[in-house]
Design an enzyme around this catalytic site. Structure first.
Site, PDB file in Angstrom:
ATOM      1  N   CYS A   1      19.280  61.925  57.652  1.00  0.00           N
ATOM      2  CA  CYS A   1      19.612  60.803  56.757  1.00  0.00           C
ATOM      3  C   CYS A   1      18.859  59.535  57.132  1.00  0.00           C
ATOM      4  O   CYS A   1      18.584  58.690  56.272  1.00  0.00           O
ATOM      5  CB  CYS A   1      21.107  60.509  56.808  1.00  0.00           C
ATOM      6  SG  CYS A   1      22.179  61.897  56.407  1.00  0.00           S
TER       7      CYS A   1
ATOM      8  N   ASP B   1      27.207  61.906  60.317  1.00  0.00           N
ATOM      9  CA  ASP B   1      28.441  62.599  59.966  1.00  0.00           C
ATOM     10  C   ASP B   1      28.243  64.112  59.961  1.00  0.00           C
ATOM     11  O   ASP B   1      29.136  64.864  60.342  1.00  0.00           O
ATOM     12  CB  ASP B   1      28.921  62.137  58.586  1.00  0.00           C
ATOM     13  CG  ASP B   1      29.520  60.738  58.632  1.00  0.00           C
ATOM     14  OD1 ASP B   1      29.439  60.101  59.694  1.00  0.00           O
ATOM     15  OD2 ASP B   1      30.049  60.290  57.607  1.00  0.00           O
TER      16      ASP B   1
ATOM     17  N   CYS C   1      22.875  57.158  56.352  1.00  0.00           N
ATOM     18  CA  CYS C   1      24.097  57.958  56.316  1.00  0.00           C
ATOM     19  C   CYS C   1      25.292  57.117  55.879  1.00  0.00           C
ATOM     20  O   CYS C   1      25.228  55.900  55.759  1.00  0.00           O
ATOM     21  CB  CYS C   1      24.328  58.583  57.692  1.00  0.00           C
ATOM     22  SG  CYS C   1      25.492  59.965  57.700  1.00  0.00           S
ATOM     23  N   ASP C   2      26.413  57.786  55.696  1.00  0.00           N
ATOM     24  CA  ASP C   2      27.563  57.272  54.956  1.00  0.00           C
ATOM     25  C   ASP C   2      28.025  55.867  55.338  1.00  0.00           C
ATOM     26  O   ASP C   2      28.147  54.984  54.487  1.00  0.00           O
ATOM     27  CB  ASP C   2      28.756  58.219  55.137  1.00  0.00           C
ATOM     28  CG  ASP C   2      28.484  59.616  54.636  1.00  0.00           C
ATOM     29  OD1 ASP C   2      27.361  59.880  54.202  1.00  0.00           O
ATOM     30  OD2 ASP C   2      29.405  60.449  54.690  1.00  0.00           O
TER      31      ASP C   2
ATOM     32  N   CYS D   1      22.632  63.275  52.449  1.00  0.00           N
ATOM     33  CA  CYS D   1      23.155  64.500  51.833  1.00  0.00           C
ATOM     34  C   CYS D   1      23.070  64.425  50.304  1.00  0.00           C
ATOM     35  O   CYS D   1      23.424  63.411  49.698  1.00  0.00           O
ATOM     36  CB  CYS D   1      24.593  64.715  52.258  1.00  0.00           C
ATOM     37  SG  CYS D   1      24.796  64.862  54.048  1.00  0.00           S
TER      38      CYS D   1
ATOM     39  N   GLU E   1      36.727  62.835  59.492  1.00  0.00           N
ATOM     40  CA  GLU E   1      36.704  63.621  58.254  1.00  0.00           C
ATOM     41  C   GLU E   1      37.096  65.064  58.535  1.00  0.00           C
ATOM     42  O   GLU E   1      36.816  65.600  59.607  1.00  0.00           O
ATOM     43  CB  GLU E   1      35.307  63.589  57.636  1.00  0.00           C
ATOM     44  CG  GLU E   1      34.898  62.229  57.132  1.00  0.00           C
ATOM     45  CD  GLU E   1      33.490  62.208  56.578  1.00  0.00           C
ATOM     46  OE1 GLU E   1      33.124  61.183  55.976  1.00  0.00           O
ATOM     47  OE2 GLU E   1      32.756  63.198  56.733  1.00  0.00           O
TER      48      GLU E   1
ATOM     49  N   SER F   1      35.356  64.297  53.883  1.00  0.00           N
ATOM     50  CA  SER F   1      33.963  64.066  53.544  1.00  0.00           C
ATOM     51  C   SER F   1      33.820  64.036  52.037  1.00  0.00           C
ATOM     52  O   SER F   1      34.612  64.639  51.304  1.00  0.00           O
ATOM     53  CB  SER F   1      33.101  65.197  54.114  1.00  0.00           C
ATOM     54  OG  SER F   1      31.845  65.238  53.484  1.00  0.00           O
TER      55      SER F   1
END
Length: 570
Positions: free
Chosen positions: A62, A94, A135-136, A207, A459, A485
């Site tokens: 990511c 993650d 990433c997230d 992702c 998660e 997630s």
């Protein structure tokens, strides 16, 4: 030409008592010497300074390309007669940490990112900020920092990953987790399992489905804090590189017009973000992230606002994890701007909201090609939605007096009643799947994994993916005080508040207790008598914190609950 740094900072002095004109102040020779030392000239010291923060690092697909993208942003900043200075902050993968104790650090990283960006920009007094997240948690962390600082800011999303391929099947990160369940169930071979794992992440980028990274990127574009197409330009595309360079001109305009995050991130802008999340079938994580982002600019936003919007906005996108498509597919059909344009035309969004282009949302969309429902099947028309109302549902009841968040795609039904199978943590559940303890019809309970209980509210992607891979996805519900997630699908309820660690009713559930989840009534209840519930409360002993020092200990001591966005600065 932009305003000179001195005149800009003088204006900022009217707004911020802590500002200082370090490049002009004769009592600050050491600071000036250091700026000369990094190569700045007398002319450079008159220009606004733009902090360019990258969350790039080698250990995550990511994020592994972000430092290169930051160099393109820097070039664009300098070419627009500004000083661009790159710095870095952390990230947590993650995908790598999911299913391990390391996942406890994921949500924690969001606030560390916000704190570190605020710290650098506050200490160096950069006049503006451009962030490059991957990433997230990188994205809400960046936006929270921008809100706190309230200086001209733009987020440039690192972009989505291309799909992997094996045996004619498109793969993504969730394919690897679900393959584990398939291997446990004996439906694929060990060789197939290894091949799927190796092929799931073929290149740089976040992702690919409508998981948390793409959810937050799309929401932040709708919020107005990133340039049009940022959320759908793939990580390695020509358009992503062009976007990075264009950020320099955009930040120059924001500085000239003195447009700051609080001018953009209004109540109406957050409503726009939630509408897009619902239409795209986005991640449950968006609920606590948007609440936290709103708090950074003093906008009141609650879980109940998500329910109100969910009641009126249909799910239109057929994205993974519950659907067929990836973000890269939408990129080929107009991207997120085409979706926003359609939603605006149908009256779901506020077109007058200001954005980082200096124009309104509606003005940004004038040249965007409309969705063609004959040539693409990713986005459905309003007349034929995936689901007539939103997939994110806020449930209350004796199990969640403070609320909880359900992700209901419409394929699971709207009611689930079954006996509880209780697990104090996700690792017990994986063993329970392998041993056959989890059976069709069960309501799986994973508890003591909340913000304080874990600590860190990890998660539950590995458990849900393993359940689906084992063929139980349509016949098992899963509830937790942890998170899910964006890659999670199935009948799931998370963010249960109060969490078990703080004496929430989830702590008193026992194997065999009947649990009823009724989405139509927005209820989640433990079906035992009040007398029995009070007896269990009396016999319950509060556990000690699992961590005695370090960042997780500090987090557990200050973090608010999930309904309050898990913020750490209140």
């Amino acid at each position: 030409m932009p305003k000179g740094r001195n005149s800009y900072i003088n204006k900022m002095k009217e707004l911020n008592k802590y500002s200082r004109t370090i490049t002009q102040d004769p009592t600050q020779p050491a600071a000036q010497a250091m700026l000369y030392g990094i190569g700045l000239t007398d002319d450079d010291l008159k220009k606004p300074q733009v902090g360019i923060v990258s969350m790039g690092y080698d250990g995550n697909t990511c994020n592994m390309h972000l430092n290169d993208l930051a160099k393109l942003v820097k070039q664009g900043v300098w070419d627009n007669d500004l000083v661009g200075l790159i710095f870095n902050t952390i990230g947590v993968s993650d995908g790598i940490s999911n299913g391990t104790d390391g996942m406890r650090y994921s949500l924690v990283s969001r606030d560390i990112i916000a704190d570190s960006i605020e710290t650098v920009c506050g200490a160096q007094y950069y006049d503006a900020l451009i962030a490059l997240p991957g990433c997230d948690k990188n994205m809400p962390g960046s936006i929270m920092a921008m809100g706190r600082l309230n200086r001209p800011s733009i987020m440039v999303y690192g972009g989505t990953i291309a799909p992997g391929h094996y045996n004619g099947q498109d793969l993504n990160i969730v394919s690897a987790f679900e393959a584990l369940g398939q291997k446990i169930a004996g439906t694929i071979t060990e060789d197939d399992f290894r091949c799927i794992v190796k092929a799931s992440c073929p290149s740089a980028g976040a992702c690919g489905g409508m998981y948390t990274a793409n959810t937050m990127a799309a929401a932040i574009e709708a919020l107005g804090m990133s340039l049009p197409f940022s959320s759908s330009n793939p990580a390695l595309s020509k358009e992503k590189k062009e976007e990075c360079y264009a950020a320099g001109k955009a930040i120059q305009l924001l500085i000239e017009k003195d447009i700051k995050p609080k001018d953009i991130m209004t109540r109406e802008a957050f409503e726009n973000a939630i509408v897009v999340i619902m239409a795209l079938g986005g991640s449950t994580n968006a609920v606590l992230h948007l609440i936290a982002m709103a708090k950074s600019v003093s906008v009141k936003l609650t879980q109940d606002d998500f329910q109100i919007i969910s009641n009126r906005v249909p799910v239109l996108a057929d994205f993974k994890p519950s659907g067929k498509y990836l973000m890269q597919d939408l990129y080929q059909h107009g991207g997120v701007p085409a979706v926003i344009k359609y939603l605006l035309e149908k009256g779901f969004m506020h077109g007058s909201c200001l954005t980082v282009t200096g124009k309104t949302l509606e003005e940004n969309l004038k040249t965007v090609t409309p969705l063609d429902f004959n040539n693409q099947k990713i986005i459905h028309p309003i007349e034929n939605p995936i689901k007539k109302t939103g997939h994110l549902q806020i449930l209350y009841g004796n199990l969640a007096s403070g609320g909880s968040v359900a992700k209901i795609s419409g394929k699971e039904g709207e009611r689930f009643v079954g006996p509880a199978k209780v697990f104090d943590g996700e690792f017990e559940l994986i063993a329970g799947i392998q041993s056959g303890r989890v059976k069709s019809g069960d309501v799986v309970v994973i508890r003591y994994v909340g913000p304080k209980g874990a600590p860190g509210m990890p998660e539950m992607l590995k458990p849900t993916s393993a359940i689906i891979g084992a063929g139980l996805g349509k016949n098992v519900a899963l509830i937790t005080d942890g998170r899910f997630s964006g890659g999670t699908h199935g009948f799931v309820v998370g963010h249960i508040t109060p969490e078990a660690f703080e004496g929430g009713v989830l702590a008193f559930v026992q194997d065999g207790d009947v649990i009823e989840i009724d989405v139509a009534k927005n209820r989640i209840d433990l079906k035992i008598s009040d007398d029995e519930l009070n007896k269990r409360k009396t016999n319950w002993k509060a556990p000690e914190l699992k961590i005695k020092n370090g960042v997780l200990f500090k987090y557990a001591r200050v973090v608010k609950n999930a309904a309050e966005g898990c913020v750490t600065d209140e």
